[in-house]
Scaffold this active site. Structure first.
Site, short mmCIF file in Angstrom:
data_model
loop_
_atom_site.label_atom_id
_atom_site.label_comp_id
_atom_site.label_asym_id
_atom_site.label_seq_id
_atom_site.Cartn_x
_atom_site.Cartn_y
_atom_site.Cartn_z
N ASP A 34 14.11 43.52 3.04
CA ASP A 34 13.13 44.31 3.80
C ASP A 34 12.61 45.46 2.95
O ASP A 34 13.38 46.34 2.56
CB ASP A 34 13.79 44.88 5.06
N ASP A 174 13.06 37.28 13.24
CA ASP A 174 13.65 38.44 12.57
C ASP A 174 13.83 39.59 13.54
O ASP A 174 12.85 40.14 14.04
CB ASP A 174 12.74 38.85 11.40
N GLY A 176 17.56 41.48 15.57
CA GLY A 176 18.54 41.42 16.65
C GLY A 176 19.17 40.06 16.90
O GLY A 176 19.70 39.81 17.99
#
Ligand code: DX5
Ligand code: ZN
Length: 215
Positions: A34, A174, A176
């Site tokens: 990320d 993407d 949780g």
């Protein structure tokens, strides 16, 4: 077979190489990196140097998720750093088609990421051009947030569009993801699960079993 893309967002810089090697050995298919610039999202995270560092310790697919604004002027740096797939948020740059074409001409696969507040329809014209679409099930910016269940309808929508129009992008979810919500995503047509805190909060001796149980 569902692919697993561990997100290393919350790994400490000095532990990065070790964690990536452990995830690689445990059978991760991709490594999700990320990149946050403090503009597209408030937070800042990894950049080009991290991608280079990770590239040195694994030959797994580097799944780079850019949360940056703008995108075009930095894209060559991320290509050169060793990314295999680069996904960006199309609303973060006005030159989306040029960016995708540029990626498609390079050896890096192109992807777009869909923010929870954006509908698929807005970027439907990009779908025939890309190799991957990320459906965000949290607001981009941080790991460890709660899964937004209602976003899963976008996975289904992308799955139907792909079938009806014979497109060939992969669908990644993407945000949780854990062992209780992954089946709902899989049933709706997802191909790749990006998994951060659920996996990375475990001891590295548990990575292999956890990855296998998510597939
Ligand atoms: C959020 C990031 C995600 C996140 C995943 O902005 O794009 O990749 O780190 O982590 P979890 O699985 O903890 O939500
Ligand atoms: Zn991500």
């Amino acid at each position: 077979m569902i692919k697993i893309s561990p997100s290393i967002l919350n790994v400490k810089e000095n532990d990065l190489e070790n964690k990536v090697k452990s995830l690689d050995n445990a059978g991760a298919d991709y490594i999700h990196i990320d990149v946050m610039d403090g503009k597209y999202v408030e937070n800042t995270s990894f950049g080009v140097d991290t991608i280079k560092k990770v590239r040195k310790v694994t030959s797994k697919i580097l799944d780079v998720h850019l949360m940056v604004r703008p995108v075009q002027q930095y894209i060559d740096d991320y290509i050169k750093a060793g990314s295999d797939i680069i996904s960006f948020h199309p609303e973060a740059d006005k030159n989306t088609v040029d960016i995708i074409k540029h990626l498609n001409k390079s050896k890096v696969s192109s992807g777009i990421a869909i923010h929870p507040e954006i509908n698929i329809e807005k970027f439907e014209d990009l779908l025939p051009l890309v190799k991957q679409v990320i459906v965000m099930t949290v607001i981009p910016g941080f790991g460890g947030q709660k899964f937004m269940k209602e976003q899963v309808s976008k996975i289904n929508q992308l799955h139907q569009i792909r079938k009806n129009k014979s497109y060939n992008y992969k669908i990644e979810v993407d945000g949780g993801i854990n062992n209780t919500n992954k089946d709902y995503c899989i049933d709706n047509g997802v191909d790749i699960l990006a998994v951060g805190s659920y996996l990375l909060s475990k001891d590295k001796t548990e990575y292999k079993n956890t990855i296998n149980s998510l597939r």
